[in-house]
Design an enzyme around this catalytic site. Structure first.
Site, PDB file in Angstrom:
ATOM      1  N   ASP A  88       4.145   2.404  -2.019  1.00 54.66           N
ATOM      2  CA  ASP A  88       4.036   3.301  -0.864  1.00 54.66           C
ATOM      3  C   ASP A  88       3.934   4.787  -1.223  1.00 54.66           C
ATOM      4  O   ASP A  88       4.395   5.218  -2.277  1.00 54.66           O
ATOM      5  CB  ASP A  88       5.288   3.145   0.017  1.00 54.66           C
TER       6      ASP A  88
ATOM      7  N   HIS B 285       3.701  10.622   7.555  1.00 55.99           N
ATOM      8  CA  HIS B 285       4.975  10.031   7.151  1.00 55.99           C
ATOM      9  C   HIS B 285       6.158  10.657   7.904  1.00 55.99           C
ATOM     10  O   HIS B 285       7.136  11.109   7.292  1.00 55.99           O
ATOM     11  CB  HIS B 285       5.164  10.208   5.633  1.00 55.99           C
TER      12      HIS B 285
ATOM     13  N   HIS C 169       7.280   2.828  -5.012  1.00 52.91           N
ATOM     14  CA  HIS C 169       6.564   4.031  -4.572  1.00 52.91           C
ATOM     15  C   HIS C 169       5.755   4.663  -5.706  1.00 52.91           C
ATOM     16  O   HIS C 169       6.237   4.760  -6.832  1.00 52.91           O
ATOM     17  CB  HIS C 169       7.565   5.063  -4.032  1.00 52.91           C
TER      18      HIS C 169
ATOM     19  N   HIS D   7      -0.095   3.844   6.316  1.00 53.77           N
ATOM     20  CA  HIS D   7       1.322   4.243   6.256  1.00 53.77           C
ATOM     21  C   HIS D   7       1.517   5.568   7.009  1.00 53.77           C
ATOM     22  O   HIS D   7       2.340   6.382   6.591  1.00 53.77           O
ATOM     23  CB  HIS D   7       1.750   4.339   4.796  1.00 53.77           C
TER      24      HIS D   7
END
Ligand SMILES: [Zn+2]
Length: 270
Positions: free
Chosen positions: A90, A145, A235, A141
């Site tokens: 991510d 964010h 990540h 995503h």
């Protein structure tokens, strides 16, 4: 070259996804509420403040997907092998960590799902393209964010999803059909927004909290505890990911040596 699709087409699912979501609806979707006067079904009509391409709503799921078993229940396809795990990465793309991780994945022939942030694709377009060129999958995503995404107004949710979707598609030619909320923050409203954008909400099974930099040993230990059927989270963006990278260098070959097989979460819009 990727085929040129209109924005309308991009934000609409093909019959495959619509079918999958309807099918999923029979098992896991919330009951369809009685239509309210102000929201009478208008399947093909654009939403007021959205792009002209705003898609027709589909039934939202009650919960995001957490495991490969959930994934297959929602998105029918060939069964995953019994020893399968999926790796999701991510918050990229990142100019330093994404290429390093890509080289590592390539070395071990491991597919991954990169959950990209739209405003990180911005300025790192070549990195985003290299992810797709290497054959990996991409999820939406959000654009920026945001924290507490689940409590944001519906219009903000819609903007976050659509802006990221457009940037990812315009940059890579890949139209994600999976959506991951920042921090795994979900609400019925956000699940509805994902469904309206024709995206399937995806979480994870195993979180080593690598973003908090707990040390290579801690990340490694958590990831090594992976069991078949799990969706692993780590990540490539959001800061210095040297610990994540170091952990993955150990974990990927170790899990493979244990007999686990990395599989692709390859659901996408046509
Ligand atoms: Zn994130």
């Amino acid at each position: 070259m990727a085929p040129t699709l209109s924005r309308r087409r991009l934000l609409r699912a093909g019959p495959g996804l619509a079918g999958a979501l309807v099918l999923a609806g029979s098992a896991t979707a919330a009951p369809v509420p009685a239509p309210r006067a102000t929201t009478a079904p208008r399947p093909a009509a654009p939403e007021p403040s959205a792009t002209p391409s705003a898609p027709a709503p589909v039934r939202p799921l009650r919960h995001p997907i957490h495991t490969l078993r959930d994934y297959r229940r929602v998105l029918p396809g060939p069964a995953f092998p019994a020893d399968a795990v999926a790796l999701t990465i991510d918050d990229g793309p990142h100019p330093v960590w994404t290429p390093k991780i890509l080289r590592l994945l390539d070395k071990h022939h491991v597919p991954a799902l990169f959950c990209m942030i739209g405003n990180q694709v911005l300025g790192h377009e070549a990195v985003a393209r290299s992810v797709v060129r290497d054959g990996h999958q991409v999820a939406n995503h959000t654009w920026s964010h945001p924290t507490e995404m689940a409590g944001r107004p519906a219009a903000r949710m819609r903007r976050e999803l659509h802006r990221a979707q457009e940037k990812i598609y315009d940059t890579t030619g890949y139209a994600p059909a999976l959506f991951r909320s920042p921090g795994g923050d979900w609400s019925p409203g956000l699940l509805r927004a994902a469904a309206r954008a024709r995206m399937v909400p995806l979480d994870w099974s195993e979180d080593p909290r690598d973003w908090s930099r707990p040390g290579v040993a801690a990340i490694t230990r958590r990831l090594l505890s992976a069991r078949p059927g799990e969706i692993l989270l780590c990540h490539d963006g959001g800061g210095d990911r040297s610990q994540t990278y170091a952990a993955l260098r150990t974990v990927i070959p170790a899990l493979a040596a244990r007999g686990l097989r990395f599989v692709a979460l390859d659901h996408r819009h046509p």
